[in-house]
Design a protein around this motif. Sequence first.
Motif, PDB file in Angstrom:
ATOM      1  N   GLN A  38     -24.923  -0.624 -62.816  1.00  0.00           N
ATOM      2  CA  GLN A  38     -25.706  -1.594 -62.085  1.00  0.00           C
ATOM      3  C   GLN A  38     -27.329  -1.461 -62.759  1.00  0.00           C
ATOM      4  OE1 GLN A  38     -24.558  -3.886 -60.076  1.00  0.00           O
ATOM      5  NE2 GLN A  38     -22.662  -2.795 -60.020  1.00  0.00           N
ATOM      6  N   PRO A  39     -27.854  -2.488 -62.482  1.00  0.00           N
ATOM      7  CA  PRO A  39     -29.318  -2.571 -63.102  1.00  0.00           C
ATOM      8  C   PRO A  39     -30.357  -1.660 -62.237  1.00  0.00           C
ATOM      9  CG  PRO A  39     -28.667  -4.817 -62.659  1.00  0.00           C
ATOM     10  CD  PRO A  39     -27.581  -4.125 -62.189  1.00  0.00           C
ATOM     11  N   GLN A  40     -31.454  -1.534 -62.515  1.00  0.00           N
ATOM     12  CA  GLN A  40     -32.168  -0.494 -61.879  1.00  0.00           C
ATOM     13  C   GLN A  40     -32.489  -0.933 -60.625  1.00  0.00           C
ATOM     14  OE1 GLN A  40     -36.211   0.659 -63.190  1.00  0.00           O
ATOM     15  NE2 GLN A  40     -35.346   1.895 -65.058  1.00  0.00           N
ATOM     16  N   MET A  41     -32.649   0.019 -59.664  1.00  0.00           N
ATOM     17  CA  MET A  41     -32.954  -0.625 -58.305  1.00  0.00           C
ATOM     18  C   MET A  41     -34.315  -1.364 -58.336  1.00  0.00           C
ATOM     19  SD  MET A  41     -32.607   2.780 -55.729  1.00  0.00           S
ATOM     20  CE  MET A  41     -31.152   3.494 -55.604  1.00  0.00           C
ATOM     21  N   PRO A  42     -34.690  -2.265 -57.357  1.00  0.00           N
ATOM     22  CA  PRO A  42     -35.917  -2.843 -57.470  1.00  0.00           C
ATOM     23  C   PRO A  42     -36.992  -2.049 -57.255  1.00  0.00           C
ATOM     24  CG  PRO A  42     -34.302  -4.006 -55.713  1.00  0.00           C
ATOM     25  CD  PRO A  42     -33.755  -2.560 -56.139  1.00  0.00           C
ATOM     26  N   ALA A  43     -38.238  -2.291 -57.894  1.00  0.00           N
ATOM     27  CA  ALA A  43     -39.275  -1.499 -58.181  1.00  0.00           C
ATOM     28  C   ALA A  43     -39.815  -0.884 -56.883  1.00  0.00           C
ATOM     29  CB  ALA A  43     -40.265  -2.037 -59.059  1.00  0.00           C
ATOM     30  N   CYS A  44     -39.788  -1.688 -55.842  1.00  0.00           N
ATOM     31  CA  CYS A  44     -40.126  -1.216 -54.381  1.00  0.00           C
ATOM     32  C   CYS A  44     -39.366  -0.107 -54.088  1.00  0.00           C
ATOM     33  CB  CYS A  44     -40.037  -2.359 -53.484  1.00  0.00           C
ATOM     34  SG  CYS A  44     -40.764  -2.019 -51.754  1.00  0.00           S
ATOM     35  N   ASP A  45     -38.155  -0.199 -54.256  1.00  0.00           N
ATOM     36  CA  ASP A  45     -37.250   0.697 -53.703  1.00  0.00           C
ATOM     37  C   ASP A  45     -37.410   2.191 -54.330  1.00  0.00           C
ATOM     38  OD1 ASP A  45     -35.906  -0.753 -51.776  1.00  0.00           O
ATOM     39  OD2 ASP A  45     -34.166  -1.257 -53.117  1.00  0.00           O
ATOM     40  N   ILE A  46     -37.872   2.075 -55.785  1.00  0.00           N
ATOM     41  CA  ILE A  46     -37.943   3.113 -56.530  1.00  0.00           C
ATOM     42  C   ILE A  46     -39.437   3.934 -56.203  1.00  0.00           C
ATOM     43  CG2 ILE A  46     -38.412   4.024 -58.840  1.00  0.00           C
ATOM     44  CD1 ILE A  46     -36.424   1.963 -60.030  1.00  0.00           C
ATOM     45  N   ALA A  47     -40.193   2.994 -55.788  1.00  0.00           N
ATOM     46  CA  ALA A  47     -41.605   3.359 -55.101  1.00  0.00           C
ATOM     47  C   ALA A  47     -41.503   4.213 -53.780  1.00  0.00           C
ATOM     48  CB  ALA A  47     -42.608   2.243 -55.268  1.00  0.00           C
ATOM     49  N   LYS A  48     -40.600   3.886 -53.207  1.00  0.00           N
ATOM     50  CA  LYS A  48     -40.169   4.414 -51.732  1.00  0.00           C
ATOM     51  C   LYS A  48     -39.751   5.799 -51.930  1.00  0.00           C
ATOM     52  CE  LYS A  48     -39.846   0.018 -49.316  1.00  0.00           C
ATOM     53  NZ  LYS A  48     -38.931  -0.966 -48.570  1.00  0.00           N
ATOM     54  N   LEU A  49     -38.617   5.728 -53.115  1.00  0.00           N
ATOM     55  CA  LEU A  49     -38.185   7.106 -53.275  1.00  0.00           C
ATOM     56  C   LEU A  49     -39.229   7.948 -53.871  1.00  0.00           C
ATOM     57  CD1 LEU A  49     -34.777   5.881 -54.745  1.00  0.00           C
ATOM     58  CD2 LEU A  49     -35.074   7.377 -52.788  1.00  0.00           C
ATOM     59  N   ARG A  50     -40.022   7.540 -54.737  1.00  0.00           N
ATOM     60  CA  ARG A  50     -41.030   8.294 -55.417  1.00  0.00           C
ATOM     61  C   ARG A  50     -41.984   8.833 -54.493  1.00  0.00           C
ATOM     62  NH1 ARG A  50     -42.974   4.879 -58.480  1.00  0.00           N
ATOM     63  NH2 ARG A  50     -41.806   4.900 -60.156  1.00  0.00           N
ATOM     64  N   ILE A  51     -42.510   8.098 -53.422  1.00  0.00           N
ATOM     65  CA  ILE A  51     -43.493   8.564 -52.387  1.00  0.00           C
ATOM     66  C   ILE A  51     -42.673   9.635 -51.754  1.00  0.00           C
ATOM     67  CG2 ILE A  51     -44.650   7.912 -50.437  1.00  0.00           C
ATOM     68  CD1 ILE A  51     -45.025   5.289 -51.862  1.00  0.00           C
ATOM     69  N   TRP A  52     -41.422   9.519 -51.312  1.00  0.00           N
ATOM     70  CA  TRP A  52     -40.877  10.424 -50.617  1.00  0.00           C
ATOM     71  C   TRP A  52     -40.673  11.793 -51.025  1.00  0.00           C
ATOM     72  CZ3 TRP A  52     -35.523  12.294 -50.542  1.00  0.00           C
ATOM     73  CH2 TRP A  52     -35.067  12.774 -49.473  1.00  0.00           C
ATOM     74  N   VAL A  53     -40.308  11.650 -52.534  1.00  0.00           N
ATOM     75  CA  VAL A  53     -40.079  13.075 -53.126  1.00  0.00           C
ATOM     76  C   VAL A  53     -41.320  13.870 -53.255  1.00  0.00           C
ATOM     77  CG1 VAL A  53     -39.311  13.757 -55.478  1.00  0.00           C
ATOM     78  CG2 VAL A  53     -37.956  12.290 -54.424  1.00  0.00           C
ATOM     79  N   ALA A  54     -42.459  12.907 -53.629  1.00  0.00           N
ATOM     80  CA  ALA A  54     -43.672  13.581 -54.092  1.00  0.00           C
ATOM     81  C   ALA A  54     -44.292  14.261 -52.764  1.00  0.00           C
ATOM     82  CB  ALA A  54     -44.820  12.401 -54.597  1.00  0.00           C
ATOM     83  N   GLY A  55     -43.974  13.638 -51.457  1.00  0.00           N
ATOM     84  CA  GLY A  55     -44.285  13.953 -50.296  1.00  0.00           C
ATOM     85  C   GLY A  55     -43.500  15.190 -49.838  1.00  0.00           C
ATOM     86  N   GLY A  56     -42.713  15.722 -50.494  1.00  0.00           N
ATOM     87  CA  GLY A  56     -41.981  16.834 -50.204  1.00  0.00           C
ATOM     88  C   GLY A  56     -40.505  16.727 -49.687  1.00  0.00           C
ATOM     89  N   ALA A  57     -40.142  15.411 -49.675  1.00  0.00           N
ATOM     90  CA  ALA A  57     -38.752  14.876 -49.337  1.00  0.00           C
ATOM     91  C   ALA A  57     -38.407  15.533 -47.942  1.00  0.00           C
ATOM     92  CB  ALA A  57     -37.694  15.626 -50.474  1.00  0.00           C
ATOM     93  N   LEU A  58     -39.298  15.228 -47.122  1.00  0.00           N
ATOM     94  CA  LEU A  58     -38.993  15.759 -45.761  1.00  0.00           C
ATOM     95  C   LEU A  58     -38.144  15.140 -44.866  1.00  0.00           C
ATOM     96  CD1 LEU A  58     -43.040  15.694 -44.814  1.00  0.00           C
ATOM     97  CD2 LEU A  58     -41.646  17.675 -45.626  1.00  0.00           C
ATOM     98  N   ASN A  59     -37.516  15.843 -43.939  1.00  0.00           N
ATOM     99  CA  ASN A  59     -36.558  15.158 -43.149  1.00  0.00           C
ATOM    100  C   ASN A  59     -37.314  14.865 -41.783  1.00  0.00           C
ATOM    101  OD1 ASN A  59     -34.190  14.779 -41.735  1.00  0.00           O
ATOM    102  ND2 ASN A  59     -33.379  16.704 -41.234  1.00  0.00           N
ATOM    103  N   ASN A  60     -37.964  13.625 -42.037  1.00  0.00           N
ATOM    104  CA  ASN A  60     -38.664  13.235 -40.942  1.00  0.00           C
ATOM    105  C   ASN A  60     -38.127  11.683 -40.499  1.00  0.00           C
ATOM    106  OD1 ASN A  60     -39.520  11.922 -43.237  1.00  0.00           O
ATOM    107  ND2 ASN A  60     -41.336  12.295 -43.061  1.00  0.00           N
TER     108      ASN A  60
END
Length: 227
Positions: A205-227
């Motif tokens: 499939q094509p890449q996910m939308p840029a917005c979804d990738i940005a959300k994943l990046r923010i979550w990972v950068a923040g420590g991938a918390l279970n919040n």
Amino acid sequence: MKKSSVRLFFMLLTVAGLMSIVVSSCKHEVPTPALPCDPGTVDFSRDILPLLNSRCGMCHSPDNPADGVVLTSYNAVMNSDVVEAGDPGESDLWERITETDPDKVMPKPPASPLSQDQKDLIRKWIEQGAQNISCDNGCDTSVVTWTATIQPLINSRCVGCHQGASPGGGINLSTYSGVSSIAANGSLMGAVQHQPSFSPMPKNQPQMPACDIAKLRIWVAGGALNN
């Protein structure tokens, strides 16, 4: 007015009234199309296509069109004649995802069936006219959490292939621990950004939308918390 004329006049009125009742009783209710980008409208590109790609695309892709059905794009879905706009009861897609016979239900076992929320979303989309609606409501990354943001995203785009006893690539993404482990080793972002040396995801499939990738990046950068 002569009595015969009066009688004829009232007879005509009676006939007209009966015809009106018959015509109105024979009318089929046509579903009112949802207003584009109304808050209650199902967005095909955001809500339905990722779900179909994740849960159905492996068996119903252009390269692997089981039963001649392709479910990897709007045109493919409609051309496959599995959706009757406005009428879930006449739609093969709805029939198969709600089937109780394990030999007929889709996705096929051992894949997990769609959740009730996912089924309801597809039903709502069909009831609203099965429209090819795609709305850009902006990209809100102000608050990114596992429960409200990341888990629904992973469920719609990844879990279809990465779940159960034999998950794709041996990676189970149906749990927080499974997702957080690939977030920690860098393979989550490498795969969704289609970086060299990583298997690009979602698969085929094509890449996910840029917005979804940005959300994943923010979550990972923040420590991938279970919040």
